[in-house]
Design a protein around this motif. Sequence first.
Motif, PDB file in Angstrom:
ATOM      1  N   CYS A  33       0.951  -0.757  -0.064  1.00 17.67           N
ATOM      2  CA  CYS A  33      -0.126   0.076   0.303  1.00 17.67           C
ATOM      3  C   CYS A  33       1.268   1.410   0.362  1.00 17.67           C
ATOM      4  O   CYS A  33       2.167   1.419   0.829  1.00 17.67           O
ATOM      5  CB  CYS A  33      -1.197   0.158   1.591  1.00 17.67           C
ATOM      6  SG  CYS A  33      -2.494   1.400   0.872  1.00 17.67           S
ATOM      7  N   GLU A  34       0.617   2.445  -1.276  1.00 20.11           N
ATOM      8  CA  GLU A  34       1.496   3.679  -1.216  1.00 20.11           C
ATOM      9  C   GLU A  34       1.403   4.171   0.213  1.00 20.11           C
ATOM     10  O   GLU A  34      -0.082   4.288   0.378  1.00 20.11           O
ATOM     11  CB  GLU A  34       1.267   3.888  -2.686  1.00 20.11           C
ATOM     12  CG  GLU A  34       1.691   3.241  -3.332  1.00 20.11           C
ATOM     13  CD  GLU A  34       3.048   3.654  -3.233  1.00 20.11           C
ATOM     14  OE1 GLU A  34       3.012   4.855  -3.127  1.00 20.11           O
ATOM     15  OE2 GLU A  34       3.657   2.968  -4.006  1.00 20.11           O
ATOM     16  N   VAL A  90      -0.654  -1.272  -4.508  1.00 23.82           N
ATOM     17  CA  VAL A  90       0.549  -1.567  -5.702  1.00 23.82           C
ATOM     18  C   VAL A  90       0.527  -2.834  -5.697  1.00 23.82           C
ATOM     19  O   VAL A  90       0.659  -4.376  -4.728  1.00 23.82           O
ATOM     20  CB  VAL A  90       1.753  -0.945  -5.375  1.00 23.82           C
ATOM     21  CG1 VAL A  90       2.482  -1.649  -6.444  1.00 23.82           C
ATOM     22  CG2 VAL A  90       1.575   0.649  -5.252  1.00 23.82           C
ATOM     23  N   ALA A 119      -2.945   3.765  -1.878  1.00 21.69           N
ATOM     24  CA  ALA A 119      -3.211   3.279  -3.234  1.00 21.69           C
ATOM     25  C   ALA A 119      -2.537   2.128  -3.074  1.00 21.69           C
ATOM     26  O   ALA A 119      -1.658   1.716  -2.252  1.00 21.69           O
ATOM     27  CB  ALA A 119      -3.571   3.332  -5.057  1.00 21.69           C
ATOM     28  N   GLN A 156      -6.831   1.743  -6.470  1.00 21.32           N
ATOM     29  CA  GLN A 156      -7.662   3.114  -5.482  1.00 21.32           C
ATOM     30  C   GLN A 156      -7.959   2.433  -4.478  1.00 21.32           C
ATOM     31  O   GLN A 156      -7.987   2.891  -3.086  1.00 21.32           O
ATOM     32  CB  GLN A 156      -7.803   4.063  -6.102  1.00 21.32           C
ATOM     33  CG  GLN A 156      -6.875   4.763  -7.262  1.00 21.32           C
ATOM     34  CD  GLN A 156      -5.974   5.593  -6.323  1.00 21.32           C
ATOM     35  OE1 GLN A 156      -5.550   5.549  -5.545  1.00 21.32           O
ATOM     36  NE2 GLN A 156      -5.327   5.290  -7.297  1.00 21.32           N
ATOM     37  N   THR A 167       2.847  -4.789 -13.577  1.00 22.21           N
ATOM     38  CA  THR A 167       2.352  -3.794 -11.595  1.00 22.21           C
ATOM     39  C   THR A 167       0.908  -3.437 -12.178  1.00 22.21           C
ATOM     40  O   THR A 167       0.834  -3.186 -13.916  1.00 22.21           O
ATOM     41  CB  THR A 167       3.634  -3.231 -11.578  1.00 22.21           C
ATOM     42  OG1 THR A 167       4.877  -3.845 -11.288  1.00 22.21           O
ATOM     43  CG2 THR A 167       3.176  -2.016 -10.085  1.00 22.21           C
ATOM     44  N   TRP A 168      -0.321  -3.164 -11.261  1.00 20.83           N
ATOM     45  CA  TRP A 168      -1.018  -2.489 -11.491  1.00 20.83           C
ATOM     46  C   TRP A 168      -1.230  -1.800  -9.676  1.00 20.83           C
ATOM     47  O   TRP A 168      -0.809  -1.993  -9.167  1.00 20.83           O
ATOM     48  CB  TRP A 168      -2.032  -3.786 -11.681  1.00 20.83           C
ATOM     49  CG  TRP A 168      -1.662  -4.460 -12.604  1.00 20.83           C
ATOM     50  CD1 TRP A 168      -2.081  -4.353 -14.399  1.00 20.83           C
ATOM     51  CD2 TRP A 168      -1.223  -5.953 -12.655  1.00 20.83           C
ATOM     52  NE1 TRP A 168      -1.737  -5.527 -14.486  1.00 20.83           N
ATOM     53  CE2 TRP A 168      -1.478  -6.454 -13.730  1.00 20.83           C
ATOM     54  CE3 TRP A 168      -0.566  -6.597 -11.298  1.00 20.83           C
ATOM     55  CZ2 TRP A 168      -0.952  -7.700 -14.450  1.00 20.83           C
ATOM     56  CZ3 TRP A 168       0.064  -7.356 -11.715  1.00 20.83           C
ATOM     57  CH2 TRP A 168      -0.046  -8.709 -13.381  1.00 20.83           C
ATOM     58  N   LEU A 169      -1.556  -0.466 -10.374  1.00 20.57           N
ATOM     59  CA  LEU A 169      -2.425  -0.313  -9.199  1.00 20.57           C
ATOM     60  C   LEU A 169      -3.996   0.339  -8.578  1.00 20.57           C
ATOM     61  O   LEU A 169      -4.830   0.518 -10.059  1.00 20.57           O
ATOM     62  CB  LEU A 169      -1.539   1.331 -10.007  1.00 20.57           C
ATOM     63  CG  LEU A 169      -1.737   2.890  -8.322  1.00 20.57           C
ATOM     64  CD1 LEU A 169      -1.148   2.503  -7.554  1.00 20.57           C
ATOM     65  CD2 LEU A 169      -1.747   3.732  -9.495  1.00 20.57           C
TER      66      LEU A 169
END
Length: 80
Positions: free
Chosen positions: A37-38, A45, A43, A58, A54-56
């Motif tokens: 988690c950013e 990751v 968000a 929200q 890699t996918w993001l």
Amino acid sequence: MKLESIRTFLSTLQEYRGVRITQTFNSPEGKSLTVTCEPSTGAFVIRDLDRAETWLHQSIEDAETFIVHYLQLETTTVNA
């Protein structure tokens, strides 16, 4: 794996995002994803290290749906 369990893992990552926890999800077929988690945005990751993708996402719901579909997990819902 129960959907509630996936939600709980993702919720924990988001709650403690400043600690840099990494959660790994594996499928019976050997696929695996790591999720962090950013800290600044909350968000998720999601990474497939074998394929270097890699996918993001929200939201917990979006990340959960992606994990289930990508790993083709057979999940059960929990009635609350």
